[in-house]
Design a protein around this motif. Structure first.
Motif, PDB file in Angstrom:
ATOM      1  N   TYR A 133       0.856  -1.181   0.000  1.00 19.22           N
ATOM      2  CA  TYR A 133       0.000   0.000   0.000  1.00 19.22           C
ATOM      3  C   TYR A 133       0.895   1.235   0.000  1.00 19.22           C
ATOM      4  O   TYR A 133       2.076   1.181   0.349  1.00 19.22           O
ATOM      5  N   ASP A 156      -3.758  -3.267  -0.209  1.00 19.05           N
ATOM      6  CA  ASP A 156      -4.715  -3.114   0.879  1.00 19.05           C
ATOM      7  C   ASP A 156      -5.842  -2.142   0.555  1.00 19.05           C
ATOM      8  O   ASP A 156      -5.637  -1.115  -0.101  1.00 19.05           O
ATOM      9  N   ARG A 157      -7.014  -2.452   1.112  1.00 15.91           N
ATOM     10  CA  ARG A 157      -8.206  -1.633   0.884  1.00 15.91           C
ATOM     11  C   ARG A 157      -8.215  -0.349   1.703  1.00 15.91           C
ATOM     12  O   ARG A 157      -8.601   0.711   1.203  1.00 15.91           O
ATOM     13  N   ASP A 158      -7.820  -0.427   2.957  1.00 13.38           N
ATOM     14  CA  ASP A 158      -8.037   0.669   3.896  1.00 13.38           C
ATOM     15  C   ASP A 158      -6.778   1.453   4.227  1.00 13.38           C
ATOM     16  O   ASP A 158      -6.714   2.133   5.252  1.00 13.38           O
ATOM     17  N   GLN A 159      -5.782   1.351   3.360  1.00 16.67           N
ATOM     18  CA  GLN A 159      -4.533   2.063   3.574  1.00 16.67           C
ATOM     19  C   GLN A 159      -4.298   3.058   2.429  1.00 16.67           C
ATOM     20  O   GLN A 159      -5.164   3.233   1.577  1.00 16.67           O
ATOM     21  N   TRP A 183      -6.604  -2.855  -4.769  1.00 18.24           N
ATOM     22  CA  TRP A 183      -7.437  -1.762  -4.294  1.00 18.24           C
ATOM     23  C   TRP A 183      -6.645  -0.463  -4.485  1.00 18.24           C
ATOM     24  O   TRP A 183      -5.443  -0.435  -4.279  1.00 18.24           O
ATOM     25  N   ASN A 184      -7.342   0.576  -4.900  1.00 23.31           N
ATOM     26  CA  ASN A 184      -6.801   1.938  -4.801  1.00 23.31           C
ATOM     27  C   ASN A 184      -5.497   2.107  -5.586  1.00 23.31           C
ATOM     28  O   ASN A 184      -4.480   2.532  -5.043  1.00 23.31           O
ATOM     29  N   GLN A 206     -10.295  -3.533  -7.972  1.00 25.87           N
ATOM     30  CA  GLN A 206     -11.241  -2.769  -7.170  1.00 25.87           C
ATOM     31  C   GLN A 206     -10.706  -1.358  -6.950  1.00 25.87           C
ATOM     32  O   GLN A 206      -9.538  -1.175  -6.600  1.00 25.87           O
ATOM     33  N   LYS A 207     -11.567  -0.379  -7.208  1.00 23.53           N
ATOM     34  CA  LYS A 207     -11.179   1.027  -7.087  1.00 23.53           C
ATOM     35  C   LYS A 207      -9.828   1.283  -7.757  1.00 23.53           C
ATOM     36  O   LYS A 207      -8.948   1.952  -7.206  1.00 23.53           O
ATOM     37  N   ASN A 234     -16.559  -3.006  -6.728  1.00 18.37           N
ATOM     38  CA  ASN A 234     -16.402  -1.849  -5.850  1.00 18.37           C
ATOM     39  C   ASN A 234     -15.953  -0.594  -6.593  1.00 18.37           C
ATOM     40  O   ASN A 234     -14.907  -0.020  -6.323  1.00 18.37           O
TER      41      ASN A 234
END
Length: 353
Positions: A133, A156-159, A183-184, A206-207, A234
């Protein structure tokens, strides 16, 4: 042979990876076997002992940004984590066996710029094989996972988000979860993802925006699940408030397993040039609440139906265009989408709006 016409000039990986793992004069090396390993920076020892992980980390810690470590030795790091800092080049020339530590990667590069893994072969059952991330200009080269479980590559999704990520050829067997899960990421270029006997997805985006992928090839991927050889989820592709095409996939091949291609949860902005799907155990293609999805050509033979569907909690499908030869299968649209275009040949039964 897959011709990566949309990826012309995408990779000149010879410029970011040596011609052969460990070739030339690496700045640091890890050699040895069994219970005896040596890490050297140039001609100086930075570690000698029985701990394979400690030898690898000592070698990495001894180099600076722009320098290269070649891990010639094979061994097991257990449940430890190898950490790669900014600008460092990590070559796994031996086979690195790994354990499972909840929430962690066997190898991680977090909040870094310009880290590179040109070569790696990994075995074992990791929580995450590689975890990232907050990266920028991350480069992954020829990465092979021969796993007995776990998830191979995870962003990672939330980082912190990532930008300008490149991958050459990612090969996975035996993962119980995904081969590659993103993610991201803004700016992603992948040459090939090859997944065999993988429990969930081959490539799950995703994203992620501004992505170019050459080949996604899945054999027995996601069997008995709702996952797919290639899955978008997502809000993947949603970019600056619109769904203009910014995800480009050259070819998707899928045999057996679960779904072939699955777009869900307000994703889209994708053009897939060619598909070759056969005998998928779930939908060959499922498009559900997605926007601006174009499949330009290819074939579907047998397996689960080609389906356009929608859940009530999201806006219906919009701007879907599918040109395919479909045999021994069904093409079904329910409910009717907004501005859907089908060009279907073959003997498929059609139940479309």
């Amino acid at each position: 042979m897959v011709h990566l016409n949309i990826l012309s000039g995408l990779f000149a990986l010879a410029s970011i990876a040596t011609a052969q793992c460990g070739s030339g004069t690496p700045d640091a090396t890890v050699t040895g076997s069994g219970n005896s390993f040596t890490a050297k920076k140039g001609s100086s020892n930075v570690y000698s002992g029985s701990d394979y992980h400690a030898a690898i980390q000592a070698a990495l810690d001894s180099i600076s940004s722009g320098q290269r470590v070649a891990v010639i030795a094979s061994g097991s790091i257990g449940t430890n984590t190898i950490s790669i800092g900014s600008g460092k080049v990590f070559e796994g020339c031996g086979t690195i066996n790994v354990g499972n530590k909840a929430g962690r990667g066997a190898i991680e590069s977090l909040n870094t710029v310009g880290a590179q893994i040109p070569y790696l072969t990994m075995t074992g059952n990791p929580y995450f094989g590689l975890r990232f991330y907050g990266t920028r200009n991350l480069v992954l080269g020829k990465i092979t996972f021969n796993l007995s479980g776990g998830l191979a590559i995870r962003f990672d999704r939330d980082q912190a988000a990532n930008s300008d990520v490149k991958m050459d050829v990612i090969s996975c067997t035996g993962a119980s979860s995904h081969c590659v899960e993103t993610w991201n990421i803004s700016g992603l270029k992948i040459n090939q993802v090859i997944a065999k006997n993988v429990g969930e997805s081959g490539l799950l985006l995703q994203k992620t925006t501004n992505a170019e992928v050459g080949l996604v090839d899945g054999n027995n991927v996601g069997a008995g699940t709702g996952y797919a050889t290639l899955r978008f989820a997502n809000e993947n592709g949603h970019n600056n408030g619109n769904y203009n095409i910014n995800i480009r996939i050259n070819k998707v091949v899928s045999r057996g397993g679960g779904r072939g291609i699955f777009c869900v949860s307000q994703s889209g902005a994708v053009q897939i040039e060619s598909v070759d799907l056969a005998s998928n155990g779930n939908n060959a293609i499922l498009i559900e609440n997605c926007y601006n999805v174009k499949i330009v050509g290819g074939t579907v033979d047998g397996g689960g139906e080609v389906r356009l569907s929608a859940r009530s909690e999201f806006a219906n499908n919009k701007d879907i265009s599918i040109t395919l030869k479909v045999d021994n299968n069904t093409v079904r649209e329910s409910p009717c989408g907004d501005n859907t275009t089908f060009n279907i040949s073959g003997n498929a039964k059609k139940n479309i709006c």
